[in-house]
Design an enzyme around this catalytic site. Sequence first.
Site, PDB file in Angstrom:
ATOM      1  N   TRP A   1      69.396  45.647  39.044  1.00  0.00           N
ATOM      2  CA  TRP A   1      68.989  44.044  38.966  1.00  0.00           C
ATOM      3  C   TRP A   1      68.403  43.725  40.381  1.00  0.00           C
ATOM      4  O   TRP A   1      67.196  42.853  40.648  1.00  0.00           O
ATOM      5  CB  TRP A   1      70.042  43.286  38.430  1.00  0.00           C
ATOM      6  CG  TRP A   1      69.534  41.869  38.262  1.00  0.00           C
ATOM      7  CD1 TRP A   1      68.801  41.265  37.246  1.00  0.00           C
ATOM      8  CD2 TRP A   1      69.567  40.819  39.244  1.00  0.00           C
ATOM      9  NE1 TRP A   1      68.409  40.018  37.676  1.00  0.00           N
ATOM     10  CE2 TRP A   1      69.126  39.684  38.814  1.00  0.00           C
ATOM     11  CE3 TRP A   1      70.324  40.792  40.463  1.00  0.00           C
ATOM     12  CZ2 TRP A   1      69.017  38.509  39.475  1.00  0.00           C
ATOM     13  CZ3 TRP A   1      70.002  39.560  41.091  1.00  0.00           C
ATOM     14  CH2 TRP A   1      69.398  38.608  40.770  1.00  0.00           C
TER      15      TRP A   1
ATOM     16  N   PRO B   1      63.285  43.520  34.369  1.00  0.00           N
ATOM     17  CA  PRO B   1      64.461  43.232  34.471  1.00  0.00           C
ATOM     18  C   PRO B   1      65.083  42.887  33.241  1.00  0.00           C
ATOM     19  O   PRO B   1      65.985  41.809  33.102  1.00  0.00           O
ATOM     20  CB  PRO B   1      64.850  42.273  35.550  1.00  0.00           C
ATOM     21  CG  PRO B   1      63.800  41.234  35.117  1.00  0.00           C
ATOM     22  CD  PRO B   1      62.627  42.166  34.641  1.00  0.00           C
TER      23      PRO B   1
ATOM     24  N   ASP C   1      68.481  43.474  32.236  1.00  0.00           N
ATOM     25  CA  ASP C   1      69.711  43.177  32.185  1.00  0.00           C
ATOM     26  C   ASP C   1      69.764  41.790  33.007  1.00  0.00           C
ATOM     27  O   ASP C   1      70.706  41.188  32.997  1.00  0.00           O
ATOM     28  CB  ASP C   1      70.611  44.070  33.123  1.00  0.00           C
ATOM     29  CG  ASP C   1      70.778  45.280  32.349  1.00  0.00           C
ATOM     30  OD1 ASP C   1      71.038  45.313  31.232  1.00  0.00           O
ATOM     31  OD2 ASP C   1      70.512  46.304  32.915  1.00  0.00           O
ATOM     32  N   ASP C   2      68.530  41.030  33.174  1.00  0.00           N
ATOM     33  CA  ASP C   2      68.541  39.689  33.490  1.00  0.00           C
ATOM     34  C   ASP C   2      69.219  38.782  32.659  1.00  0.00           C
ATOM     35  O   ASP C   2      68.525  38.692  31.552  1.00  0.00           O
ATOM     36  CB  ASP C   2      67.219  39.423  34.312  1.00  0.00           C
ATOM     37  CG  ASP C   2      67.291  37.898  34.722  1.00  0.00           C
ATOM     38  OD1 ASP C   2      67.793  37.929  36.123  1.00  0.00           O
ATOM     39  OD2 ASP C   2      67.231  37.110  34.123  1.00  0.00           O
ATOM     40  N   LEU C   3      70.157  37.888  32.805  1.00  0.00           N
ATOM     41  CA  LEU C   3      70.853  37.184  31.714  1.00  0.00           C
ATOM     42  C   LEU C   3      69.703  36.105  31.350  1.00  0.00           C
ATOM     43  O   LEU C   3      69.744  35.984  29.725  1.00  0.00           O
ATOM     44  CB  LEU C   3      71.946  36.066  32.175  1.00  0.00           C
ATOM     45  CG  LEU C   3      72.620  35.243  31.178  1.00  0.00           C
ATOM     46  CD1 LEU C   3      73.177  36.109  29.991  1.00  0.00           C
ATOM     47  CD2 LEU C   3      73.663  34.622  31.833  1.00  0.00           C
TER      48      LEU C   3
END
Length: 200
Positions: free
Chosen positions: A127, A144, A146-148
Amino acid sequence: MSISWQHDPVIHRLTQVLPPPEPYPYQDTYLFLLDSVISQQLSTKVADVIYKRFLKLFPEGYPLPELLQEMPVEYLREVGLSTAKANYVKNIASFHREHSLYFEHLHSMPDEEILALLTQIKGVGPWTVQMVLMFPLNRPDVFPIDDLVIRQQISRWYSLTENGKELRRQMTAIAENWRPHRTLACKYLWKAKNLPATSI
């Protein structure tokens, strides 16, 4: 450059109601990497305070790698870094001295090579490297996953209810429609975080 988003009504509408994302103003990839690691898992306000204190440890406010590498962890702890983060930024400084993390060195490398290179640094994950690619390096097609916030925004605007692997599969499929401009689509999703659902 005009980009057509007609194949994705959500992003198309966001481009109509939001101003275009501003280009990132700096190309210092080494400094951006330090800032990103220091800011991990902190609120923007707290991260900004700690980062400014960190910079003040160095002459002219710039953490030259040789100075950072030699700085005692205790000094870094005093400005608010955890022991882990203090070691991570020292790892970045050491790696920089061996491989050069400056823009001039990285900008000619493909995304995959940069990811493979920078994730060798303990404390730097995929990330963080993706943020380097998207901002100071301004690479156009980074996703990205896995970016929240990106996960939350895709679930929100595309009405996804899945979790885990199925959510990742759905997100990947949606993002395929954004190629070769996935970076820009993600920047619009970040900007849409506080946008009322009725706006689109």
